[in-house]
Design a protein around this motif. Structure first.
Motif, mmCIF file in Angstrom:
data_model
loop_
_atom_site.group_PDB
_atom_site.id
_atom_site.type_symbol
_atom_site.label_atom_id
_atom_site.label_comp_id
_atom_site.label_asym_id
_atom_site.label_seq_id
_atom_site.Cartn_x
_atom_site.Cartn_y
_atom_site.Cartn_z
ATOM 1 N N GLY A 57 -81.442 23.396 5.729
ATOM 2 C CA GLY A 57 -80.775 24.309 5.787
ATOM 3 C C GLY A 57 -80.790 24.959 7.609
ATOM 4 O O GLY A 57 -81.480 24.118 8.555
ATOM 5 N N ASP A 58 -79.764 25.606 7.883
ATOM 6 C CA ASP A 58 -80.330 26.659 8.325
ATOM 7 C C ASP A 58 -80.311 28.072 8.267
ATOM 8 O O ASP A 58 -80.252 28.815 7.372
ATOM 9 C CB ASP A 58 -79.220 25.851 9.458
ATOM 10 C CG ASP A 58 -77.419 26.883 9.554
ATOM 11 O OD1 ASP A 58 -78.257 28.237 9.768
ATOM 12 O OD2 ASP A 58 -77.502 26.132 8.895
ATOM 13 N N LEU A 59 -81.388 28.335 9.832
ATOM 14 C CA LEU A 59 -81.298 30.140 9.372
ATOM 15 C C LEU A 59 -81.893 30.767 10.812
ATOM 16 O O LEU A 59 -82.057 30.180 11.585
ATOM 17 C CB LEU A 59 -82.562 29.888 8.880
ATOM 18 C CG LEU A 59 -83.552 29.498 7.147
ATOM 19 C CD1 LEU A 59 -84.814 30.031 6.971
ATOM 20 C CD2 LEU A 59 -82.810 30.849 6.223
ATOM 21 N N ALA A 60 -81.191 31.860 10.854
ATOM 22 C CA ALA A 60 -81.708 33.211 12.649
ATOM 23 C C ALA A 60 -83.102 33.278 11.899
ATOM 24 O O ALA A 60 -84.130 33.711 11.372
ATOM 25 C CB ALA A 60 -80.536 34.266 12.474
ATOM 26 N N ALA A 61 -83.545 33.357 13.892
ATOM 27 C CA ALA A 61 -84.512 33.375 13.181
ATOM 28 C C ALA A 61 -85.260 34.841 12.537
ATOM 29 O O ALA A 61 -84.520 35.968 12.582
ATOM 30 C CB ALA A 61 -84.903 34.112 14.883
ATOM 31 N N GLY A 62 -86.321 35.240 12.211
ATOM 32 C CA GLY A 62 -86.811 36.387 11.145
ATOM 33 C C GLY A 62 -86.181 35.968 9.512
ATOM 34 O O GLY A 62 -86.572 36.779 9.049
ATOM 35 N N GLU A 63 -85.436 35.146 9.494
ATOM 36 C CA GLU A 63 -84.953 35.258 8.255
ATOM 37 C C GLU A 63 -86.002 33.750 7.918
ATOM 38 O O GLU A 63 -86.787 32.824 7.984
ATOM 39 C CB GLU A 63 -83.368 34.175 8.460
ATOM 40 C CG GLU A 63 -82.399 35.253 7.840
ATOM 41 C CD GLU A 63 -81.274 34.120 7.808
ATOM 42 O OE1 GLU A 63 -80.218 34.297 6.988
ATOM 43 O OE2 GLU A 63 -80.834 33.285 8.880
ATOM 44 N N LYS A 64 -85.839 33.938 6.316
ATOM 45 C CA LYS A 64 -86.694 33.595 5.110
ATOM 46 C C LYS A 64 -85.923 32.850 4.227
ATOM 47 O O LYS A 64 -84.772 33.213 4.107
ATOM 48 C CB LYS A 64 -88.042 34.736 4.707
ATOM 49 C CG LYS A 64 -88.887 34.710 5.769
ATOM 50 C CD LYS A 64 -89.417 36.542 4.502
ATOM 51 C CE LYS A 64 -90.657 36.200 5.802
ATOM 52 N NZ LYS A 64 -91.156 37.105 5.461
ATOM 53 N N LYS A 65 -86.603 32.109 3.075
ATOM 54 C CA LYS A 65 -85.746 31.280 2.255
ATOM 55 C C LYS A 65 -86.826 30.777 1.401
ATOM 56 O O LYS A 65 -88.002 30.340 0.988
ATOM 57 C CB LYS A 65 -85.395 29.846 2.706
ATOM 58 C CG LYS A 65 -84.891 29.282 2.068
ATOM 59 C CD LYS A 65 -82.970 29.774 1.526
ATOM 60 C CE LYS A 65 -82.453 28.286 0.872
ATOM 61 N NZ LYS A 65 -81.482 29.596 -0.530
ATOM 62 N N ALA A 66 -86.220 31.459 0.517
ATOM 63 C CA ALA A 66 -87.489 31.053 -1.088
ATOM 64 C C ALA A 66 -86.802 28.879 -1.685
ATOM 65 O O ALA A 66 -85.947 29.362 -2.044
ATOM 66 C CB ALA A 66 -87.387 31.956 -2.253
ATOM 67 N N VAL A 67 -87.272 28.499 -1.924
ATOM 68 C CA VAL A 67 -87.385 27.703 -2.672
ATOM 69 C C VAL A 67 -88.225 27.012 -3.820
ATOM 70 O O VAL A 67 -89.715 27.302 -3.920
ATOM 71 C CB VAL A 67 -88.108 26.543 -1.637
ATOM 72 C CG1 VAL A 67 -87.528 25.261 -2.931
ATOM 73 C CG2 VAL A 67 -86.848 25.731 -0.614
ATOM 74 N N ARG A 68 -87.945 26.758 -5.101
ATOM 75 C CA ARG A 68 -88.991 27.199 -6.126
ATOM 76 C C ARG A 68 -88.867 25.686 -6.600
ATOM 77 O O ARG A 68 -88.306 24.392 -6.250
ATOM 78 C CB ARG A 68 -87.951 27.565 -7.568
ATOM 79 C CG ARG A 68 -88.781 27.980 -8.421
ATOM 80 C CD ARG A 68 -87.462 28.089 -9.907
ATOM 81 N NE ARG A 68 -87.530 29.472 -10.118
ATOM 82 C CZ ARG A 68 -87.166 29.807 -11.069
ATOM 83 N NH1 ARG A 68 -85.845 29.319 -12.049
ATOM 84 N NH2 ARG A 68 -86.901 31.216 -11.594
ATOM 85 N N GLN A 69 -89.963 25.395 -7.105
ATOM 86 C CA GLN A 69 -90.795 24.238 -7.218
ATOM 87 C C GLN A 69 -92.003 23.713 -8.449
ATOM 88 O O GLN A 69 -92.064 24.645 -8.464
ATOM 89 C CB GLN A 69 -91.592 23.071 -5.486
ATOM 90 C CG GLN A 69 -92.023 22.125 -6.061
ATOM 91 C CD GLN A 69 -90.792 21.236 -6.090
ATOM 92 O OE1 GLN A 69 -89.310 21.342 -6.081
ATOM 93 N NE2 GLN A 69 -90.969 20.112 -7.380
ATOM 94 N N GLN A 70 -91.263 23.320 -9.273
ATOM 95 C CA GLN A 70 -92.474 23.145 -10.567
ATOM 96 C C GLN A 70 -93.633 22.334 -9.866
ATOM 97 O O GLN A 70 -93.518 21.060 -9.556
ATOM 98 C CB GLN A 70 -91.781 22.239 -11.749
ATOM 99 C CG GLN A 70 -92.730 21.738 -12.878
ATOM 100 C CD GLN A 70 -93.117 23.055 -13.661
ATOM 101 O OE1 GLN A 70 -91.702 23.961 -13.628
ATOM 102 N NE2 GLN A 70 -93.997 23.029 -14.886
ATOM 103 N N LEU A 71 -94.879 23.018 -10.367
ATOM 104 C CA LEU A 71 -95.721 22.419 -9.687
ATOM 105 C C LEU A 71 -96.529 22.467 -11.071
ATOM 106 O O LEU A 71 -96.946 22.765 -12.384
ATOM 107 C CB LEU A 71 -97.064 22.463 -9.081
ATOM 108 C CG LEU A 71 -96.265 22.764 -7.322
ATOM 109 C CD1 LEU A 71 -96.824 23.801 -6.271
ATOM 110 C CD2 LEU A 71 -95.967 21.953 -6.833
#
Length: 149
Positions: A57-71
């Motif tokens: 995706g794309d994010l601005a500086a300081g922005e976060k994104k959470a991705v869920r993953q089954q491990l």
């Protein structure tokens, strides 16, 4: 300057501007994915299998994104983050479902690349947090790939 010469000069300047801006306009998540895969290359030599699916995706500086993953317990994972913006600084961290940081201490961050290493103690949902810490761009494309063994 004659009218036809002025017109030709304006067209030349316009064409030059279009070509100067073209690389920025073509930058994409696919470009970011190429950098994430580049970060993974040494680990493939160590036996890690890189999954075809990825997040981006794309994010601005300081922005976060959470991705869920089954491990899965018993596997070992690396998550590699990349962006095509070489002046950017990115990071990636992995948390369990209770919000506890679970990555190994050998994770790393090198400019527009970052990686997190996880050996899960339990099978379950984990959250991979990607962040654009700094970037000269208003929005920075990113891609996250992962591998396991």
């Amino acid at each position: 300057m004659t009218a036809s010469l002025k017109s030709a000069w304006r067209r030349s300047v316009l064409i030059a501007c279009v070509f100067a801006l073209a690389p920025a306009a073509r930058a994409s998540v696919d470009d970011a994915q190429s950098f994430a895969l580049q970060a993974a290359e040494p680990y493939v030599k160590e036996g890690f299998q890189v999954r075809e699916d990825y997040w981006g995706g794309d994010l601005a500086a300081g922005e976060k994104k959470a991705v869920r993953q089954q491990l899965f317990k018993g596997n070992e994972y690396w998550f590699w983050l990349g962006t095509e913006v070489e002046a950017a600084k990115v990071s990636v961290h992995v948390y369990d479902s209770e919000g506890k940081l679970v990555e190994q201490p050998d994770g790393w961050q090198k400019g527009h690349f970052a990686a997190a290493h996880v050996i899960p103690k339990n099978t379950g949902s984990y959250f991979v947090i990607v962040e654009i810490e700094q970037s000269p761009e208003e929005r920075t494309h990113w891609a996250l790939v992962y591998g396991f063994r």
